[in-house]
Every structure is written in structure tokens, then in C-alpha cells.
Enzyme design. Structure first.
Site, PDB file in Angstrom:
ATOM      1  N   GLY A  13       0.799  -1.220   0.000  1.00 52.89           N
ATOM      2  CA  GLY A  13       0.000   0.000   0.000  1.00 52.89           C
ATOM      3  C   GLY A  13       0.829   1.266   0.000  1.00 52.89           C
ATOM      4  O   GLY A  13       2.051   1.266  -0.198  1.00 52.89           O
ATOM      5  N   SER A 171      -9.095  11.706   2.620  1.00 53.32           N
ATOM      6  CA  SER A 171      -9.745  11.090   1.466  1.00 53.32           C
ATOM      7  C   SER A 171     -10.664  12.098   0.802  1.00 53.32           C
ATOM      8  O   SER A 171     -11.162  13.032   1.445  1.00 53.32           O
ATOM      9  CB  SER A 171     -10.552   9.864   1.920  1.00 53.32           C
ATOM     10  OG  SER A 171     -11.348   9.357   0.866  1.00 53.32           O
ATOM     11  N   TYR A 193     -16.358   5.428   7.498  1.00 62.09           N
ATOM     12  CA  TYR A 193     -15.080   5.793   6.873  1.00 62.09           C
ATOM     13  C   TYR A 193     -15.087   7.270   6.484  1.00 62.09           C
ATOM     14  O   TYR A 193     -14.159   8.021   6.805  1.00 62.09           O
ATOM     15  CB  TYR A 193     -14.824   4.918   5.649  1.00 62.09           C
ATOM     16  CG  TYR A 193     -13.487   5.164   4.999  1.00 62.09           C
ATOM     17  CD1 TYR A 193     -12.323   4.580   5.517  1.00 62.09           C
ATOM     18  CD2 TYR A 193     -13.367   5.977   3.876  1.00 62.09           C
ATOM     19  CE1 TYR A 193     -11.085   4.808   4.920  1.00 62.09           C
ATOM     20  CE2 TYR A 193     -12.139   6.209   3.279  1.00 62.09           C
ATOM     21  CZ  TYR A 193     -11.003   5.624   3.807  1.00 62.09           C
ATOM     22  OH  TYR A 193      -9.779   5.860   3.221  1.00 62.09           O
TER      23      TYR A 193
END
Length: 332
Positions: A13, A171, A193
């Protein structure tokens, strides 16, 4: 400089790509990587040393979803280091993700599908649960664990000759509509999230207000859509194989489809080379990739209410006080 990087539980990642890219920048760098257990930490260290055998890389065991683990790791770090120049707050989870295909089809019919595909707005939900500390798992791992760590490392981050930087992985899915001050752990919703990432943006804004005067600066980045272990869990693997050629085509229209961890780490590395005192605390730095594969960084103003940010910060301090009373035996 000494830097602490928090990586996801698996040796892959953006976290791993970031470590490798930072070492390519040259200079005297000591990387300290944090993973959930010793085996994963050592495996990540071995992967880094395989391509950079002369690098200075140490490890610390830390589970961001376990507050006792955070306090023990912070105490160890305070013993090992005199200062930290960079802390990359990159750990994150998205448990039990679900795709709303009906909403996706509606987006296709209404012309909103590209926006939905780049932000996951309206099409992605998660099923959260309580962790061992009695906190919502996503909130604890994605936001509060990092917050506790920063607070415990304050002596290594503030008052140094050169500024120290916190770099949070946020994000494009961070949305105010998913966050509520009255339910900041997101116990009642299905977008934990998104809520945790919006909480990340709020926290960074307040930290700048509180600590810039002590030489500590905070920034948030978005790595874009990166194909990692977390992403692959959203859909069955055979669907990803069918979708990948389409996703490479979408990148000609959606620059945040970075797709690879190397590309996703672009904004993280870019911030490593900036003077933090000249950065805008209300901007999120997005990793972008052109259709032909060129990486670049795009700053975008965050949709954050500074009054909400201050109120949320006070709630975090209250929760921190409760936690420290519970784990007083792990404090110096």
C-alpha cells in the site's frame, strides 16, 4: 531527520511506497515504521532494505485500534528519539464495505456517475463495531488513535529548531454530511469511513491553530483511488479484474485515479519537500495522475467549518482525559 510512519497492517500500500520514495529523495533519513505486530514490522523493514540496503530503518509495534498499544509505543518512542521531524499518519481501516449498485445505476442515468466514482458519495457504506476499548472501531483506528499518538509525542514534535510536520492521509470521501458532532464516533450511521476522514480534516485544522506557534504544522492529503488490500476487499477479485481496464481509461477523465501506491504517495512526498509555514492549513493536497501516467499534486480548499472543528477538538480532549484515567499506569 527522524520520521515516524504509520503503515497499514499488511506490508503493502501507500505506506510502503511512501517509505521507498522518501529514501529515494536522499539525505540522512532515519525511518521508523509502525505496524500492528512485530512480524509485520520486520517484514515491511525487509522489503524496504531489499531496495535500499544502506537505509536506516527501525520499527515500533503499534496497533492504532488499541489505546494501550499506542501509549506503550509512544513511551518507547520518547525514549528512543529526541525529536521527530515528520509523522505520517497513514493507518486506516474500512471494515465490511458495501457498494450500493442501485445508487450507482441512478448516478449513471443522471450524469453524476463520475463524481460518485471519484468520491464514493452515495455508493459506499460500511458496517462498524465496537473495539476492545469500547470505541467505534473505525473512529478509533482512523482518527482517535492517531490523535492520542500525536498528543503523546508532543514533546518530540514541539519546540525544535526546525518545524515538525504531521501529514494525515485523508480522502476525497471525507464529507460533512457523514459527520455529526452529536455522534462523532458515527455509531448510528453507515458511512463511518467518510465520517472518520472528515474528522481528520477537522482535527488537522485545529492542530495548526493550537501548535503552529510551537513549531508543529499539520497537513492532510488524499492519495486518490489506489488499488490496495483495503480497496480489493470492496468487490470480489474477479470483478476487479474485469474493471481494471475500464479504470485505466477513466483516469483520462478522473485525475484522482492514481491506482498504484507509488502514484498515491505523490502528495505525501511533495509535502516532505515543502516549508510547512508557507502551506495553507485549510487546503487538502491531492495526489493526481494524468491519463498518460504523469504524477502531480493538486491543492483543494477543504469544506470545513472552523467552529465545528474547535468543538470537535474539545470533545477529543474530553475523551482523551477519560482514556488517560483508565490507562494511568502506562504513563510516565
Amino acid at each position: 531527520w527522524a520520521g515516524l510512519g504509520l503503515t497499514p497492517s499488511r506490508c503493502s500500500g501507500v505506506g510502503l511506497a511512501l517509505c521507498q520514495r522518501l529514501l529515494e529523495e536522499g539525505g540522512r533519513i532515519h525511518l521508523c515504521i509502525a505496524c500492528r505486530n512485530e512480524q509485520k514490522s520486520e517484514a515491511t523493514r525487509d522489503l524496504i532494505l531489499a531496495t535500499h540496503p544502506a537505509a536506516q530503518v527501525s520499527t515500533v509495534e503499534m496497533d492504532l485500534g488499541n489505546l494501550a498499544s499506542i501509549l506503550r509505543a509512544a513511551r518507547e518512542l520518547r525514549c528512543r528519539f529526541q525529536r521527530l521531524d515528520f509523522v505520517y499518519l497513514n493507518a486506516g481501516i474500512m471494515p465490511n464495505p458495501h457498494v450500493n449498485f442501485k445508487a450507482l445505476w441512478h448516478g449513471l442515468l443522471t450524469g453524476k456517475v463520475l463524481h460518485m466514482l471519484t468520491t464514493a458519495e452515495g455508493i459506499m457504506t460500511q458496517t462498524d463495531r465496537l473495539n476492545g476499548d469500547g470505541l467505534q472501531e473505525v473512529f478509533a483506528t482512523n482518527l482517535f488513535g492517531h490523535f492520542m499518538l500525536v498528543r503523546q509525542l508532543q514533546s518530540l514534535l514541539c519546540g525544535n529548531e526546525k518545524p515538525s510536520q504531521l501529514i494525515w492521509t485523508s480522502s476525497s470521501n471525507a464529507r460533512e454530511s457523514a459527520f455529526s458532532l452529536s455522534d462523532y464516533q458515527h455509531a448510528k450511521g453507515q458511512e463511518s469511513y467518510s465520517s472518520s476522514k472528515y474528522a481528520t480534516d477537522l482535527t488537522s485544522v485545529v492542530l495548526n491553530r493550537k501548535f503552529n506557534g510551537q513549531g508543529l504544522y499539520s497537513s492532510v492529503v488524499c492519495p486518490g483511488l489506489v488499488m490496495t488490500n483495503m480497496t480489493y476487499r470492496i468487490l470480489p477479485i474477479f470483478l476487479w479484474k474485469l474493471l481494471m481496464p475500464i479504470m485505466w481509461l477513466i483516469r483520462f477523465f478522473a485525475k484522482t485515479y492514481t491506482l498504484t501506491p507509488y502514484n498515491g504517495a505523490e502528495a505525501h512526498v511533495w509535502l516532505f519537500k515543502q516549508k510547512p509555514e508557507y502551506l495553507d492549513s485549510l487546503v487538502k493536497y491531492h495526489s493526481c495522475t494524468s491519463g498518460l501516467g504523469k504524477c502531480y499534486v493538486e491543492p483543494r480548499k477543504m469544506d470545513v467549518d472552523e467552529d465545528t472543528a474547535e468543538k470537535f477538538y474539545q470533545k477529543l480532549l474530553e475523551l482523551e482525559e477519560q482514556i488517560l484515567e483508565k490507562y494511568h499506569d502506562l504513563l510516565d
